[in-house]
Write an enzyme that holds these catalytic residues in place. Structure first.
Site, PDB file in Angstrom:
ATOM      1  N   HIS A  31       0.764  -0.720  -0.298  1.00  0.00           N
ATOM      2  CA  HIS A  31       0.077  -0.359   0.108  1.00  0.00           C
ATOM      3  C   HIS A  31       0.720   1.305   0.259  1.00  0.00           C
ATOM      4  CE1 HIS A  31       0.340   0.571   4.382  1.00  0.00           C
ATOM      5  NE2 HIS A  31       0.485  -1.084   4.430  1.00  0.00           N
ATOM      6  N   HIS A  34       4.086   1.335   2.380  1.00  0.00           N
ATOM      7  CA  HIS A  34       5.258   0.917   2.113  1.00  0.00           C
ATOM      8  C   HIS A  34       6.353   1.527   0.785  1.00  0.00           C
ATOM      9  CE1 HIS A  34       2.619  -2.376   3.371  1.00  0.00           C
ATOM     10  NE2 HIS A  34       3.334  -2.573   4.191  1.00  0.00           N
ATOM     11  N   CYS A 140       2.714 -10.038  19.758  1.00  0.00           N
ATOM     12  CA  CYS A 140       1.771  -9.574  18.202  1.00  0.00           C
ATOM     13  C   CYS A 140       2.269 -10.261  17.172  1.00  0.00           C
ATOM     14  CB  CYS A 140       1.713  -8.387  18.011  1.00  0.00           C
ATOM     15  SG  CYS A 140       0.855  -7.616  16.865  1.00  0.00           S
ATOM     16  N   CYS A 143       2.843  -7.905  14.292  1.00  0.00           N
ATOM     17  CA  CYS A 143       4.282  -7.194  14.314  1.00  0.00           C
ATOM     18  C   CYS A 143       5.183  -7.552  14.336  1.00  0.00           C
ATOM     19  CB  CYS A 143       4.432  -6.283  15.687  1.00  0.00           C
ATOM     20  SG  CYS A 143       3.502  -4.520  16.432  1.00  0.00           S
ATOM     21  N   CYS A 163      -2.304  -4.821  21.302  1.00  0.00           N
ATOM     22  CA  CYS A 163      -1.135  -4.448  20.502  1.00  0.00           C
ATOM     23  C   CYS A 163      -1.820  -3.460  20.343  1.00  0.00           C
ATOM     24  CB  CYS A 163      -0.931  -5.380  19.348  1.00  0.00           C
ATOM     25  SG  CYS A 163       0.075  -4.597  17.758  1.00  0.00           S
ATOM     26  N   HIS A 166      -2.091  -2.921  16.530  1.00  0.00           N
ATOM     27  CA  HIS A 166      -2.634  -2.904  15.338  1.00  0.00           C
ATOM     28  C   HIS A 166      -3.404  -3.317  16.219  1.00  0.00           C
ATOM     29  CE1 HIS A 166       0.400  -5.329  13.518  1.00  0.00           C
ATOM     30  NE2 HIS A 166       0.235  -4.408  12.313  1.00  0.00           N
ATOM     31  N   LYS A 314      -2.089   5.141  11.572  1.00  0.00           N
ATOM     32  CA  LYS A 314      -1.514   4.061  10.533  1.00  0.00           C
ATOM     33  C   LYS A 314      -2.387   3.329   9.478  1.00  0.00           C
ATOM     34  CE  LYS A 314       1.804   0.835  10.476  1.00  0.00           C
ATOM     35  NZ  LYS A 314       2.722  -0.882  10.417  1.00  0.00           N
ATOM     36  N   LYS A 317      -3.882  -2.828   5.945  1.00  0.00           N
ATOM     37  CA  LYS A 317      -3.965  -3.277   4.843  1.00  0.00           C
ATOM     38  C   LYS A 317      -4.836  -3.775   6.388  1.00  0.00           C
ATOM     39  CE  LYS A 317      -3.290  -3.372   0.186  1.00  0.00           C
ATOM     40  NZ  LYS A 317      -3.547  -3.782  -0.514  1.00  0.00           N
TER      41      LYS A 317
END
Ligand code: MSP
Length: 540
Positions: A31, A34, A140, A143, A163, A166, A314, A317
């Site tokens: 995405h 990255h 996690c 991560c 987490c 996430h 953040k 996906k």
């Protein structure tokens, strides 16, 4: 890989400017987040290539661990099949589409990586840096990271912990595994940070790492025995290596560690590891400690970028907020895409993407300020001089001011982009120059001077148009690392190569400010519009 060019312009043993991106998990498609780091690294390395340095740009994929294994299971294929598919269908094609000129692409499932990783950890084991113990604590999988209870958020029930990245429940791990004596490296790391104040950037990232290491470092669990998708420990094959310890080594395995000592000597230590701020500790604490334990030099810099945010979170996906880069490039084009994120968000801070902001910058900076300048100048050289660039025989203070503006822009852009990784600042300096040239034309009014047929009038008109075309020559070189296709189009429209200046790729930062490089007599043509008017925003 877009361009596996041989960029070896200097002697074989000269140290190369080596830049790396993180290697990306292939559990999903790339995405914007990255692509952000990968484009930044590409611009940085293209800038250094343009300085005439030997450069090596590495990216790749991180393919082991539970996250990938579970994704493959859910999709009913083996992890290797899953990785092969995603790498070939999603990751490599995107980098090619975005014109990323990486010199290598490492996959952690390749033998050139796994074999060296086994040697590296065996060596640490033999040196007594690794011991067997038991781990229990939260983990996690998103991560792929062991968490401290203090880092977690409360979940829906009293027992559930989430987490913080996430916002998903962590899992409780309890297993026997091997540990790396990370705790022993605290003092040495602090000494290293103190002696190398530029090692971690920006300053906020450095402070965070210092605070973390100043507390008691814990030894690091480096193996897992409850699943098998990873690099087996050579001395105990019931265990696979913790995915991060495997992944970090890509930076040396790809550079020839243990396989090509000459190349390794040329490339290592890396000049810059580009990382997202969420993976800073791995790169600025664990990786340096591993290298210290192995007796290898440490990378020169670890530079953390911020996050692209959506709705205050953040972009990711897993939060279903990941936007595919092609959704934007199909509308704005690849070059504008490469430009926008680096211009709009100061490197190192978080930033939000907005369609409106992108459209506004596209229209005002790219299409109006820059694109129009290029087409107006080419049109006037066509109209008044039949497309043959005249010489500047009547230059005065106004022209000197443009040349001086260029010198300033080059000095600032070279420092900001090439050294400080302040892409926004460097681009601002280049566009300040573009604005200056527009201002120069507005003041000089060549369309009025054209009405004066006297020898003086013609000489003045020639000088104005030469000055503007010469400024565009320099702009093409300065923007080449950021917008390579656009810069090529401009180079072609100025007729620079045919006039004897050579290919755009052969131009250097050192000579870009030398005023008067574009030879009079060059054939200037209007060429394609650099930044066409945008279509309506797609509604789907
Ligand atoms: N595989 C590890 C890295 C190993 S490096 C030895 C990993 N992979 S990742 O695919 O999850 O993330 C890779 C990089 O993408 C990280 O630097 C991360 O910060 C970055 N980004 C992921 N989402 C992002 C944004 N929304 N914005 C900016 N960068 C983000 O971690």
């Amino acid at each position: 890989m877009a361009a596996t060019a041989d960029h070896s312009t200097t002697g074989a043993s000269a140290p190369a400017y080596y830049v790396s991106t993180p290697i990306y998990y292939v559990n999903d498609r790339p995405h914007l987040g990255h692509a952000y780091t990968t484009v930044a690294g590409d611009v940085l390395t293209r800038w250094h290539r343009q300085r005439g340095e030997k450069v090596w740009y590495l990216t790749g994929t991180d393919e082991h661990g539970q996250k990938i294994m579970r994704t493959a299971e859910t999709n009913g294929v083996s992890p290797q099949e899953w990785c092969d598919k995603l790498v070939e269908e999603a990751w490599k094609p995107l980098w090619e589409h975005l014109e990323i000129a990486n010199d290598d692409f490492i996959r952690t499932t390749e033998e050139r990586h796994t074999a060296r990783v086994q040697e590296f950890v065996q060596d640490l084991y033999d040196k007594g840096e690794i011991y067997k113990g038991g781990y229990s604590g939260p983990y996690c999988v998103g991560c792929e990271e062991f968490k401290l209870p203090s880092e977690l958020l409360d979940g829906a029930t009293a027992d559930e912990k989430l987490c913080a990245v996430h916002k998903r429940p962590v899992e409780w791990l309890e297993e026997e595994n091997y540990f790396f004596r990370l705790s022993a490296y605290g003092p040495q790391l602090l000494e290293f940070y103190a002696a190398n104040p530029d090692f971690i950037q920006p300053a906020s990232a450095r402070n965070e790492v210092l605070r973390f290491v100043e507390q008691d470092l814990k030894d690091l669990s480096i193996s897992r025995s409850t699943f098998d998708w990873g690099v087996p420990l050579p001395w105990d094959e019931k265990h696979v290596l913790y995915v991060w310890v495997d992944a970090l080594q890509n930076y040396i395995t790809a550079a020839g560690y243990g396989s090509d000592p000459e190349r390794f000597a040329e490339l290592w230590p890396a000049s810059v590891h580009l990382v997202g701020k969420d993976i800073l500790r791995f790169h600025a604490v664990i990786w340096p400690a591993m290298l210290m334990a192995a007796g290898l030099p440490l990378p020169k810099r670890v530079v953390a970028n911020g996050w692209l945010m959506v709705g205050g979170e953040k972009m990711s996906k897993s939060n279903l907020t990941g936007i595919a880069p092609t959704d934007l490039t199909s509308h704005f084009g690849v070059d504008a895409y490469r430009y926008y994120f680096l211009r709009a968000i100061p490197f190192g801070t978080d930033g939000s993407f907005s369609w409106e902001d992108f459209t506004a910058r596209y229209t005002s900076e790219l299409a109006n300020d820059f694109g129009n300048l290029a087409s107006r100048v080419a049109a006037m050289v066509g109209k008044y001089f039949d497309g043959v660039l005249p010489s500047a025989t009547a230059a005065g203070d106004a022209e000197q001011a443009v040349a001086d503006g260029l010198t300033r822009a080059v000095e600032t852009a070279d420092r900001k982009i090439g050294e400080e990784l302040d892409f926004a600042g460097g681009l601002a300096a280049i566009f300040e120059f573009v604005k200056q040239v527009n201002g120069y034309l507005t003041e000089q009014e060549p369309w009025k001077v054209a009405k004066d047929d006297s020898a003086e009038g013609r000489a003045r008109l020639a000088t104005i148009l030469y000055t503007a075309a010469e400024a565009l020559r320099a702009t093409a070189v300065l923007l080449n690392p950021v917008m390579p296709s656009t810069a090529e189009k401009l180079w072609a429209s100025l007729g620079a190569e045919a006039a004897g200046l050579g290919a755009l790729s052969a131009q250097t930062v050192a000579t870009v400010a030398d005023w008067g490089r574009l030879p009079a007599g060059a054939t200037v043509t209007k060429g394609e519009i650099l930044f066409p008017r945008l279509e309506e925003k797609p509604t789907a």
